[in-house]
Write an enzyme that holds these catalytic residues in place. Structure first.
Site, short mmCIF file in Angstrom:
data_model
loop_
_atom_site.label_atom_id
_atom_site.label_comp_id
_atom_site.label_asym_id
_atom_site.label_seq_id
_atom_site.Cartn_x
_atom_site.Cartn_y
_atom_site.Cartn_z
N LYS A 177 0.88 -1.19 0.00
CA LYS A 177 0.00 0.00 0.00
C LYS A 177 0.91 1.22 0.00
O LYS A 177 1.43 1.63 1.02
CB LYS A 177 -0.87 -0.01 1.26
CG LYS A 177 -2.25 0.56 1.09
CD LYS A 177 -2.31 2.02 0.69
CE LYS A 177 -2.27 2.95 1.87
NZ LYS A 177 -2.00 4.34 1.48
N GLU A 251 8.03 1.14 11.86
CA GLU A 251 9.10 2.14 11.71
C GLU A 251 8.43 3.48 11.83
O GLU A 251 7.74 3.92 10.90
CB GLU A 251 9.79 2.00 10.35
CG GLU A 251 10.47 0.67 10.12
CD GLU A 251 11.69 0.48 11.00
OE1 GLU A 251 12.26 1.49 11.46
OE2 GLU A 251 12.05 -0.67 11.24
N CYS A 285 12.56 10.60 8.88
CA CYS A 285 12.27 10.13 10.23
C CYS A 285 13.48 10.33 11.14
O CYS A 285 13.34 10.56 12.33
CB CYS A 285 11.88 8.67 10.18
SG CYS A 285 13.00 7.69 9.19
N GLU A 381 7.90 15.55 16.95
CA GLU A 381 8.42 15.44 15.59
C GLU A 381 7.70 16.46 14.71
O GLU A 381 6.48 16.45 14.61
CB GLU A 381 8.17 14.03 15.03
CG GLU A 381 8.71 13.88 13.63
CD GLU A 381 8.41 12.52 13.01
OE1 GLU A 381 7.22 12.15 12.94
OE2 GLU A 381 9.37 11.83 12.60
#
Ligand code: NAD
Length: 477
Positions: A177, A251, A285, A381
């Site tokens: 996906k 992750e 990330c 973040e």
């Protein structure tokens, strides 16, 4: 003119028209759509899962050298499309050419690495582990089965390669996906699968929004889920996986520190700080978005950063630029929200911070000094070109501050004495620590986070284990 790709669902070894609501691919440098593509429906997910289960029985039993041959086919297929994929990534992701090259080059390297790893015996079925004279024992790695691979938009090709290559190498079949924002590049995997004659059902590609990913987790044939993306979605995925006790790899996000020690070379440190947070406009990330600098060198480093950042060119990736736009309007708006928070908190802004630059989704490189530990800018973040700085006295204080976070994905340590810098690196709680370098990832190493940055590891042998269960066979000697 807007190009239209109606046959965007890769199922049973070929592309099919998608009956889901079409989506647009947008150029973030202009804010304009340049293509439209069809998406999958939950029925397609059912078909793909059934097809993946049928294919699994044969795929897992193929000689390892055959699976390795297909993996090398993916690597060569990506290389053959190099120019087109780089141009597409620049257009759809806002990546400067060098970053688009890295996305592709790392994906190629990953497929070749897993081909070599399994051919080199990583799945060897005969490893004897029992010390007992009366019995012999073999340890075997068995593939989980059809795997759901769900990926984000920031490095589409490589994020997928880190899942698809070990999954196929281990003997799993896969439902992919892609992100709804960067689907077009990922369709190359379907084209290559066709070209190399990958058996039907071994790979399906199901474009669409989150609901398609959620439907994959509901399909009873799925035996493993591997997700890269935000913590919010990761939490939902883990919840859905828990209902079926599916093994999960996650992750997730980060708020990684870059620690500059008192003996660091200032120019080298400034380069590593800028690269660590402005690469891909901060949408990585592992962006080192918290600078923790020893007070002995803080003023010099801040002056060097100001000089360096003033020279940075931000603009359309087709030009000679250092940083492109944010990839999506939503991401640009999220980052703008943090700039407003910074203003309302009265943070000391070294540069940037002024807001959006249009018409595309641009934001200036931004640095805030002496950001309180309680600030959202220090803790959360941002996934944009925003650096928060704090000064500390001594290595102990730097280590403590580096570890005072819910995340633990990556870190960089910069120092003149490699022994001292490595001693600091040893004590940072993160899945990957760079010493006097940054953001470089080899397929032989490992990738994944401590704490809220994730569960499991990609790359290396650990990446293969993410798709296979250990089994022991014990026999009287
Ligand atoms: P996201 O969580 O919004 O989306 C990721 C993927 O999940 C997309 O394909 C999306 O369609 C799908 N999805 C959304 N809802 C779903 C649901 N309920 N069920 C199943 N699938 C669903 O993340 P994003 O904005 O695309 O990516 C940015 C995030 O990814 C950042 O937090 C970043 O740190 C993280 N990231 C982590 C790594 C890593 O290796 N740790 C690498 C790249 C990006």
């Amino acid at each position: 003119m807007i190009e239209t790709r109606t046959d965007a669902v890769f199922l049973n070894g070929r592309f099919h028209p998608g009956k889901g609501a079409p989506r647009e691919a947008v150029n973030p440098a202009t804010g304009e759509a340049f293509a439209r593509f069809a998406t999958a429906t939950p029925d397609d997910v059912t078909t793909a899962a059934e097809s993946a289960e049928r294919a699994f029985g044969t795929w897992r039993r193929l000689p390892v050298s055959e699976r390795a041959r297909f993996l090398r086919g993916f690597a060569s297929g990506l290389e053959a499309r190099q120019e087109a994929l780089i141009a597409l990534q620049m257009r759809n992701n806002g990546k400067p050419r060098m970053e688009a090259e890295i996305d592709l080059g790392d994906a190629v390297a990953c497929f070749r690495y897993y081909a070599d790893l399994v051919e080199g015996g990583a799945l060897d079925r005969g490893r004897v582990v029992l010390p007992d004279d009366g019995f012999s024992g073999r340890q075997v790695l068995e593939p989980y089965g059809p795997a759901a691979l769900i990926v984000p938009w920031n490095f589409p090709l490589v994020t997928t390669a880190w899942k698809l290559a070990p999954a196929l190498a281990a003997g799993c079949t896969a439902l992919l996906k892609p992100s709804e924002f960067t689907t077009l590049a990922e369709l190359a995997y379907g084209e290559i699968a066709q070209e190399i004659g990958l058996p039907e059902g071994v790979l399906s590609i199901l474009p669409g929004e989150g609901a398609i990913g959620a439907a994959m987790l509901d399909a009873p044939q799925i035996r493993k889920v591997s997700f890269t993306g935000s913590n919010a979605t990761g939490t939902r995925i883990m919840g859905a996986a828990a209902k079926r006790l599916l093994p999960v790899s996650l992750e997730l996000g980060g708020k990684s520190p870059i620690v500059v020690l008192s003996d660091a070379d200032i120019d080298a440190a400034a380069e590593l700080v800028c690269g660590g947070v402005f690469f891909n406009a901060g949408q990585i990330c592992s962006a080192t978005s918290r600078l923790i600098v020893d007070e002995a060198v803080a003023d010099d480093l801040i002056a060097a950063l100001r000089t360096r950042i003033r020279k940075m060119a931000v603009g359309d990736p087709r030009g000679a630029i250092d940083m492109g736009p944010l990839t999506t309007m939503a991401q640009r708006d999220k980052v703008l929200g943090y700039l407003l928070t910074a203003r309302s908190e009265g943070l000391d802004c070294l540069c940037g911070g002024t807001g959006a630059m249009g018409p595309g989704f641009f934001i200036e490189p931004t640095v805030y000094l002496d950001v309180p530990e309680t600030s959202a800018l220090w803790r959360e973040e941002i996934f944009g070109p925003v650096l928060s700085v704090r000064r500390v006295k001594g290595d102990e204080a730097a280590i403590a501050l580096a570890n005072a976070t819910d995340y633990g994905l990556a870190a960089t340590v910069v120092g003149g004495d490699p022994v001292r810098a490595n001693a600091v690196a040893d004590r940072i709680d993160a899945g990957h620590v760079w010493v006097n370098t940054m953001q470089i990832i080899f397929p032989e190493t490992s990738w994944g986070g401590f704490k809220a940055s994730g569960i499991g590891r990609e790359l290396g042998f650990g990446g293969l284990q993410g798709y296979a269960a250990l089994k022991h066979i014990t026999t009287p000697a």
